[in-house]
Structure formats: C-alpha cells, structure tokens
Design a protein around this motif. Sequence first.
Motif, short mmCIF file in Angstrom:
data_model
loop_
_atom_site.label_atom_id
_atom_site.label_comp_id
_atom_site.label_asym_id
_atom_site.label_seq_id
_atom_site.Cartn_x
_atom_site.Cartn_y
_atom_site.Cartn_z
N LEU A 181 0.83 -1.20 0.00
CA LEU A 181 0.00 0.00 0.00
C LEU A 181 0.87 1.26 0.00
O LEU A 181 0.37 2.37 -0.13
CB LEU A 181 -0.94 -0.01 1.21
CG LEU A 181 -2.02 -1.09 1.18
CD1 LEU A 181 -2.79 -1.12 2.50
CD2 LEU A 181 -2.99 -0.88 0.02
N GLY A 182 2.18 1.06 0.19
CA GLY A 182 3.11 2.19 0.11
C GLY A 182 3.08 3.11 1.33
O GLY A 182 3.26 4.32 1.19
N VAL A 183 2.83 2.54 2.51
CA VAL A 183 2.88 3.35 3.73
C VAL A 183 3.75 2.67 4.79
O VAL A 183 3.83 1.45 4.82
CB VAL A 183 1.46 3.62 4.33
CG1 VAL A 183 0.62 4.49 3.41
CG2 VAL A 183 0.75 2.31 4.66
N PRO A 184 4.41 3.45 5.65
CA PRO A 184 5.21 2.84 6.71
C PRO A 184 4.32 2.41 7.87
O PRO A 184 3.23 2.95 8.05
CB PRO A 184 6.15 3.97 7.14
CG PRO A 184 5.40 5.22 6.82
CD PRO A 184 4.48 4.93 5.68
N ILE A 185 4.81 1.44 8.63
CA ILE A 185 4.04 0.98 9.79
C ILE A 185 4.64 1.59 11.06
O ILE A 185 5.84 1.80 11.13
CB ILE A 185 4.07 -0.57 9.83
CG1 ILE A 185 2.86 -1.09 10.54
CG2 ILE A 185 5.32 -1.13 10.45
CD1 ILE A 185 1.77 -1.39 9.56
N LYS A 186 3.79 1.90 12.03
CA LYS A 186 4.32 2.51 13.26
C LYS A 186 4.48 1.48 14.36
O LYS A 186 5.53 1.31 14.93
CB LYS A 186 3.38 3.63 13.72
CG LYS A 186 3.41 4.84 12.79
CD LYS A 186 2.72 6.04 13.42
CE LYS A 186 1.33 6.20 12.85
NZ LYS A 186 0.59 7.33 13.34
N ASP A 187 3.41 0.80 14.67
CA ASP A 187 3.40 -0.12 15.80
C ASP A 187 2.41 -1.22 15.44
O ASP A 187 1.61 -1.06 14.55
CB ASP A 187 2.91 0.63 17.05
CG ASP A 187 3.52 0.06 18.32
OD1 ASP A 187 4.12 -1.03 18.27
OD2 ASP A 187 3.38 0.71 19.37
N ILE A 245 -3.66 2.07 20.58
CA ILE A 245 -4.18 1.59 19.29
C ILE A 245 -4.41 2.76 18.35
O ILE A 245 -4.03 2.74 17.18
CB ILE A 245 -5.51 0.82 19.48
CG1 ILE A 245 -5.32 -0.40 20.38
CG2 ILE A 245 -6.15 0.45 18.14
CD1 ILE A 245 -4.73 -1.60 19.73
N GLN A 246 -5.02 3.80 18.89
CA GLN A 246 -5.30 4.98 18.08
C GLN A 246 -3.99 5.55 17.52
O GLN A 246 -3.93 5.92 16.35
CB GLN A 246 -6.03 6.03 18.95
CG GLN A 246 -6.77 7.08 18.17
CD GLN A 246 -7.84 6.48 17.25
OE1 GLN A 246 -8.61 5.62 17.66
NE2 GLN A 246 -7.88 6.93 15.99
N SER A 247 -2.94 5.56 18.35
CA SER A 247 -1.70 6.16 17.84
C SER A 247 -0.92 5.20 16.95
O SER A 247 -0.01 5.62 16.25
CB SER A 247 -0.85 6.72 18.99
OG SER A 247 -0.71 5.77 20.00
N SER A 248 -1.30 3.90 16.94
CA SER A 248 -0.62 2.99 16.02
C SER A 248 -1.28 2.98 14.65
O SER A 248 -0.77 2.41 13.68
CB SER A 248 -0.62 1.56 16.59
OG SER A 248 -1.88 0.96 16.39
N LEU A 249 -2.44 3.60 14.56
CA LEU A 249 -3.18 3.63 13.30
C LEU A 249 -2.43 4.47 12.27
O LEU A 249 -2.08 5.61 12.54
CB LEU A 249 -4.56 4.23 13.57
CG LEU A 249 -5.64 4.06 12.52
CD1 LEU A 249 -6.04 2.60 12.40
CD2 LEU A 249 -6.86 4.90 12.90
N VAL A 250 -2.16 3.88 11.12
CA VAL A 250 -1.49 4.62 10.05
C VAL A 250 -2.57 5.33 9.24
O VAL A 250 -3.46 4.67 8.68
CB VAL A 250 -0.70 3.66 9.12
CG1 VAL A 250 -0.02 4.43 8.00
CG2 VAL A 250 0.32 2.87 9.92
N GLU A 251 -2.52 6.63 9.21
CA GLU A 251 -3.56 7.37 8.49
C GLU A 251 -3.00 7.90 7.18
O GLU A 251 -1.97 8.56 7.17
CB GLU A 251 -4.08 8.50 9.36
CG GLU A 251 -4.91 7.97 10.52
CD GLU A 251 -5.24 9.01 11.57
OE1 GLU A 251 -6.42 9.29 11.76
OE2 GLU A 251 -4.29 9.53 12.18
N SER A 252 -3.67 7.56 6.08
CA SER A 252 -3.26 8.11 4.79
C SER A 252 -4.51 8.74 4.17
O SER A 252 -5.61 8.48 4.64
CB SER A 252 -2.69 7.00 3.90
OG SER A 252 -3.73 6.39 3.17
#
Length: 250
Positions: A48-54, A84-91
């Motif tokens: 999907l071309g996005v980095p993962i945080k947690d 959980i909210q802060s691990s969500l990758v938002e694009s």
Amino acid sequence: MKTIAVSGKGGTGKTTLAALIIHWIKENRTQSILAVDADSNVNLNDLLGVPIKDTVGAIREEMRKSVNNIPGGMTKQQFLEYKIQSSLVESPDFDLIAMGRPEGPGCYCYANNLLREILQALGENYEFVVIDNEAGMEHLSRRTTQTIDYLLIVSDPSPRGVHAAGRISNILEELDTRVKKKYLILNRVQNQPSEAVSCAIEEAGLTLLEAIPEDPALLTMDRNGNPVSSASEEFPAYRAVSHFMDKLKL
Ligand SMILES: Nc1ncnc2c1ncn2[C@@H]1O[C@H](COP(=O)(O)OP(=O)(O)O)[C@@H](O)[C@H]1O
Ligand SMILES: [Mg+2]
C-alpha cells in the motif's frame, strides 16, 4: 460497514489481492477504508506504500510487561485505546492497522478481550474493512469479533490448491458462522482453469468468484517495490479484481 477478508495458503496472493481490492475501492467509491494486516509477517503496508508505526501485538506485549506502569489517571482500557489509536497509520485514501505477532502460549485474556472490543469499535468508523489474513484461519475468529460479509479464499489453479482452500473453508465453518458469503478466487491462472480444477471446486463445495490471470506487470511491480497505487486497468490482474468487485455490488 462491509468487511472483506482475504485468506488462503501462504504465497497464493492474499496480500496482493487485499491491496488491489483496497486500490479498487479507493478508485471507485468515495467511502472510508480500514486496511487490517492480520498476518504476523506484516507486509500489507509495503504494497500500500505506507510505513508501519506499531502493531497490536507489540502493544499487547508492552501492556503485559508494564501492567503496573500505566500513565497516571488512565485506566487500562483508556491506555490501550490511546495506544491503538496512535498505532493507526492514516493516509488520505485509507487507514491501516497491523495486528503483528499473535499472542504467545500464556493467555493474556483481559487485554485480548479489550483489544477485540477496541478493534471492533474502530472498524465501525469505516465503510469498508479489508482484512489480509494469515494462512491459518483460527486466529481470524480469535482476533476479531466482526461479522465478515465476504470471505475470499485464494488458491493457485491446481486441484491440490483447491482442496486446501476447501479445508480452510470447512475449518472456518466449524469455528464460526459469522461469515455471510464465501467465495473461491483462483489466482495466477494461465489460460483457463483445467477440467480437474473445476471438478475439485465442485467436490470442495466452493463457488468460484473469479479466475485472476498470471500478470507479469504485478511481478515487475513487486520486484521494483512499487505500491499497488501504480496498478491500472492495463494490468490484467487488476481488471479481474475490478470485474469481481463489480459483481459483488458493494
Ligand atoms: N496474479 C498474479 N500474477 C503474478 N504474480 C502474482 C499474482 N498474484 C500474486 N503474485 C505474486 O506472488 C507472490 C506472492 O504474493 P503475496 O500476495 O505476497 O501472497 P500471500 O500474501 O498469499 O503470501 C508475490 O511476489 C506477488 O507479486
Ligand atoms: Mg501475505
């Protein structure tokens, strides 16, 4: 909310298809999408071309280790929700959550139950939830409580592959009945599925939704590390995804 889960044996193309489905929804609908990477070998984000945080697994582990270390004034529930909210990758096109490692042998049921509730609540904020699953199906039921509207079981176009898909389908039926519709997808088909494959599909009691062709453009995309957003209707595999997504009338 509509939930689409992609499952099947390793290497059949689950992640590729999940990513192409997300790309199709983005191109054809104006609705919000939550991508769930439920494979412990996290890699949907690459396509999907996005980095993962947690990952949810890492958050659970952290919680297990620091039960007494929750920031002052926060309950465990609030702390987990916050994490959980802060691990969500938002694009701009979708949000993504990665489940990461499944829980170890020691059950940490309290956190698991909380996590399930939090994930369920999270999913309800979206019109589409697309889940890329691990090869085994068991944790699909352990880790989510959502009803699955469409379960897509991916297989290579061989009788053996289709039998394996049939077994996944049966296991799931025994484990749980939250799946509303279940379809088989044959992937990497050259020419037509053979007669033996058609027989195997019938024997397994599966319904074929689509035969997706072997697509050199996907291989090139993979080799160059390009995301699926570079896929267009010129890609035979993406055309096939468009075809079955239209058929599903989502
Ligand atoms: N229709 C297709 N044509 C060509 N290559 C494909 C096709 N579908 C998947 N692949 C390739 O197969 C490999 C495995 O796919 P992947 O989606 O990672 O499988 P899984 O998630 O089931 O393990 C990847 O290199 C991917 O690019
Ligand atoms: Mg995968």
